[in-house]
Design an enzyme around this catalytic site. Structure first.
Site, PDB file in Angstrom:
ATOM      1  N   HIS A   7       0.816  -1.052  -0.095  1.00 36.01           N
ATOM      2  CA  HIS A   7       0.023   0.079  -0.002  1.00 36.01           C
ATOM      3  C   HIS A   7       0.816   0.970  -0.168  1.00 36.01           C
ATOM      4  O   HIS A   7       2.128   1.291   0.767  1.00 36.01           O
ATOM      5  CB  HIS A   7      -0.893  -0.115   1.272  1.00 36.01           C
ATOM      6  CG  HIS A   7      -1.870   0.950   1.186  1.00 36.01           C
ATOM      7  ND1 HIS A   7      -1.669   2.471   1.394  1.00 36.01           N
ATOM      8  CD2 HIS A   7      -3.228   1.063   1.046  1.00 36.01           C
ATOM      9  CE1 HIS A   7      -2.751   3.052   1.658  1.00 36.01           C
ATOM     10  NE2 HIS A   7      -3.667   2.335   1.147  1.00 36.01           N
ATOM     11  N   CYS A  23      -3.380   2.451  -4.682  1.00 35.33           N
ATOM     12  CA  CYS A  23      -4.290   3.425  -3.838  1.00 35.33           C
ATOM     13  C   CYS A  23      -4.509   4.809  -4.448  1.00 35.33           C
ATOM     14  O   CYS A  23      -3.420   5.543  -4.326  1.00 35.33           O
ATOM     15  CB  CYS A  23      -4.156   3.234  -2.534  1.00 35.33           C
ATOM     16  SG  CYS A  23      -5.112   4.406  -1.395  1.00 35.33           S
ATOM     17  N   HIS A  27      -7.444   0.318  -4.599  1.00 37.35           N
ATOM     18  CA  HIS A  27      -8.234   1.079  -3.599  1.00 37.35           C
ATOM     19  C   HIS A  27      -8.620   2.499  -4.641  1.00 37.35           C
ATOM     20  O   HIS A  27      -7.751   3.148  -4.999  1.00 37.35           O
ATOM     21  CB  HIS A  27      -7.748   1.805  -2.471  1.00 37.35           C
ATOM     22  CG  HIS A  27      -7.280   0.729  -1.521  1.00 37.35           C
ATOM     23  ND1 HIS A  27      -6.266   0.810  -0.494  1.00 37.35           N
ATOM     24  CD2 HIS A  27      -7.467  -0.604  -1.612  1.00 37.35           C
ATOM     25  CE1 HIS A  27      -6.405  -0.206   0.263  1.00 37.35           C
ATOM     26  NE2 HIS A  27      -6.837  -1.033  -0.334  1.00 37.35           N
ATOM     27  N   ASP A  71     -12.700   3.112  -1.636  1.00 40.28           N
ATOM     28  CA  ASP A  71     -11.934   3.265  -0.517  1.00 40.28           C
ATOM     29  C   ASP A  71     -12.543   4.456   0.277  1.00 40.28           C
ATOM     30  O   ASP A  71     -13.032   5.555  -0.467  1.00 40.28           O
ATOM     31  CB  ASP A  71     -10.525   3.474  -0.816  1.00 40.28           C
ATOM     32  CG  ASP A  71      -9.618   3.342   0.218  1.00 40.28           C
ATOM     33  OD1 ASP A  71     -10.003   3.187   1.359  1.00 40.28           O
ATOM     34  OD2 ASP A  71      -8.483   4.056   0.377  1.00 40.28           O
ATOM     35  N   HIS A  72     -12.757   4.538   1.519  1.00 39.73           N
ATOM     36  CA  HIS A  72     -13.396   5.491   2.098  1.00 39.73           C
ATOM     37  C   HIS A  72     -14.558   5.962   1.591  1.00 39.73           C
ATOM     38  O   HIS A  72     -15.059   5.658   0.494  1.00 39.73           O
ATOM     39  CB  HIS A  72     -12.477   6.676   2.464  1.00 39.73           C
ATOM     40  CG  HIS A  72     -11.111   6.397   3.119  1.00 39.73           C
ATOM     41  ND1 HIS A  72     -10.202   7.205   3.378  1.00 39.73           N
ATOM     42  CD2 HIS A  72     -10.490   5.105   3.472  1.00 39.73           C
ATOM     43  CE1 HIS A  72      -9.101   6.683   3.883  1.00 39.73           C
ATOM     44  NE2 HIS A  72      -9.256   5.256   3.991  1.00 39.73           N
ATOM     45  N   TYR A  97     -14.868   4.771   6.928  1.00 38.85           N
ATOM     46  CA  TYR A  97     -15.660   3.375   6.354  1.00 38.85           C
ATOM     47  C   TYR A  97     -17.151   3.379   6.686  1.00 38.85           C
ATOM     48  O   TYR A  97     -17.612   2.416   7.182  1.00 38.85           O
ATOM     49  CB  TYR A  97     -14.865   2.428   7.061  1.00 38.85           C
ATOM     50  CG  TYR A  97     -13.565   2.277   6.362  1.00 38.85           C
ATOM     51  CD1 TYR A  97     -13.409   1.392   5.145  1.00 38.85           C
ATOM     52  CD2 TYR A  97     -12.515   2.790   6.938  1.00 38.85           C
ATOM     53  CE1 TYR A  97     -12.241   1.239   4.488  1.00 38.85           C
ATOM     54  CE2 TYR A  97     -11.085   2.784   6.240  1.00 38.85           C
ATOM     55  CZ  TYR A  97     -10.969   1.857   5.238  1.00 38.85           C
ATOM     56  OH  TYR A  97      -9.887   1.831   4.572  1.00 38.85           O
TER      57      TYR A  97
HETATM   58  C1  DNO Z   1      -6.564   3.151   5.367  1.00 43.18           C
HETATM   59  C2  DNO Z   1      -6.079   2.072   4.717  1.00 43.18           C
HETATM   60  C3  DNO Z   1      -4.840   1.721   5.018  1.00 43.18           C
HETATM   61  C4  DNO Z   1      -4.414   0.281   4.584  1.00 43.18           C
HETATM   62  C5  DNO Z   1      -2.929  -0.252   5.116  1.00 43.18           C
HETATM   63  C6  DNO Z   1      -2.758  -1.403   4.337  1.00 43.18           C
HETATM   64  O1  DNO Z   1      -7.872   3.639   5.091  1.00 43.18           O
HETATM   65  O2  DNO Z   1      -6.200   2.097   3.302  1.00 43.18           O
HETATM   66  O3  DNO Z   1      -4.768   1.703   6.581  1.00 43.18           O
HETATM   67  O4  DNO Z   1      -5.296  -0.449   5.023  1.00 43.18           O
HETATM   68  O5  DNO Z   1      -2.029   0.903   4.991  1.00 43.18           O
HETATM   69  O6  DNO Z   1      -1.279  -1.901   5.081  1.00 43.18           O
END
Ligand code: DNO
Length: 393
Positions: free
Chosen positions: A237, A275, A302, A349-350, A366
């Site tokens: 990530h 991401c 992501h 994501d989010h 989340y």
């Molecule tokens: C936040 C996430 C991160 C991710 C970690 C992966 O929302 O995208 O915390 O899970 O960095 O190791």
């Protein structure tokens, strides 16, 4: 030509998550992204524990497709203390998740802190709440709360002045929340105490960016045989935010960083979690261009968006809004997908805390409805592209 779709997934934090598996089912995502957040970093993920989680997911008619994350212990990142023993534990955890059929694993190599935000509930003009990273607030924390030696050197005069002014006028409660937000790790996992953070900063100062890069390569080389043998794909990530903060080095922040590690450990299981929200906060990061460069090793995605400000501040925008051209990213992803046998998993994501979720307890970023909006928009975008574009033109 009919294009192969990506796999829609959804992050589920386990039984303590305020969003249930039944909710996720209604969102339409078939794949689950999950981890053993209750297991302390460095401890083995047992077969029984993994099996239990897998069955729970499957009972809801879903499939556990990605592990996010098996956390890399600080001693491995700093290559100190019992790191050799911890590497053995890590390899065994990989074998155990593989035995349960989960073959994609996410992790990060950010020193001490995982993702960092200064504000978790900033009210947007439409009334929803969003996560923010404010450069002045970070400076305030660094200089006036953490009191890191030499912190002033990392900020320009205007930022320091604003930070000082904000600090003088802030209420104690606001300062406490800022501190709590910065020290917070992944939801459901422990936060790091202030004194520990200061100690770690000193340790990483000695290691530096180059040392950390070597430690990452060493980690990957140590686990690659197991990954190959088990058919596991590791996905790193990117740093969030993608630049050094609080004197801590960050080494997965831009195109060169990603290319460097892929070349350095040039083996198939060494891959990337692309991401867009993390990389998108970097001033010079061109996301479609990065994806073109590293796409063949992107095994997990992501998708979210950020809007950057003049200094290093940014906030999380709606998924199709913000500075990243999501249309171009999606088009590139669908192109990459065409040469793959398995669908590439992506998750919304989010998301903003919005509608009914404003009245509920949610893990920062989340919420159910904000992510549902994101997923629906991304799904529509993918379908629109697939139906109107012949990839390869
Ligand atoms: C936040 C996430 C991160 C991710 C970690 C992966 O929302 O995208 O915390 O899970 O960095 O190791």
């Amino acid at each position: 030509m009919k294009l192969h779709p990506l796999q829609e997934t959804w992050r589920w934090f386990g039984p303590k998550d305020t969003v249930s598996l039944a909710d996720i089912k209604q969102a339409g995502a078939a794949g689950i992204v999950s981890a053993m957040h209750h297991v302390p970093h460095g401890q083995l993920w047992s077969v029984e524990d993994i099996q239990k989680r897998k069955e729970e997911i499957e009972r809801a008619g879903l499939r556990w497709s990605v592990v996010e994350s098996i956390p890399v212990h600080e001693n491995i990142k700093t290559r100190s203390g019992n790191y050799k023993e911890l590497l053995e534990v890590y390899k065994q955890s990989l074998r155990n998740v593989s035995a349960a059929g989960v073959k994609t694993v996410c992790y990060n190599f950010m020193p001490v802190l995982d993702w960092t935000r200064t504000e978790l509930d900033h009210t947007m003009p439409d009334g929803s709440k969003s996560l923010w990273f404010d450069w002045v607030s970070l400076a305030l924390f660094d200089v006036h709360i953490l009191k890191r030696k030499g912190a002033e050197q990392d900020y320009d005069a205007a930022t320091l002045q604003k930070a000082e002014h904000r600090f003088q006028h802030a209420e104690k409660k606001w300062l406490d929340i800022l501190t709590e937000n910065i020290l917070m790790g992944v939801p459901g996992e422990a936060s790091i105490p202030l004194e520990q953070l200061l100690k770690s900063i000193e340790i990483y100062k000695a290691i530096g960016g180059d040392g950390l890069r070597e430690n990452l390569a060493f980690f990957l080389e140590s686990i690659m045989d197991v990954c190959e043998e088990q058919g596991i794909k590791m996905t790193i990530h990117p740093d969030d935010p993608p630049f050094d903060i609080l004197g801590l080095p960050r080494i997965m922040s831009n195109k060169n960083d990603l290319i460097y590690i892929l070349k350095k450990v040039d083996r198939m299981p060494n891959g990337i979690c692309f991401c867009t929200g993390s990389l998108g906060a970097g001033k010079d990061n061109d996301l479609p261009d990065i994806l073109k460069a590293v796409g063949d090793r992107v095994y997990f995605v992501h998708l979210r968006n950020v809007r950057k400000e003049k200094d290093r501040s940014f906030y999380e925008a709606d998924h199709l809004d913000g500075d990243t051209d999501m249309y171009e990213v999606m088009k590139e992803l669908l192109k990459i997908q065409q040469s793959r046998k398995e669908p590439i998993p992506f998750r919304p994501d989010h998301g903003h805390q919005m509608l009914d979720d404003l009245n509920k307890e949610t893990f920062p970023g989340y919420s159910a409805i904000g992510r549902l909006r994101g997923l629906a928009e991304l799904r529509g975008l993918a379908m629109g592209i697939s139906k109107s574009i012949v990839i390869g033109d």
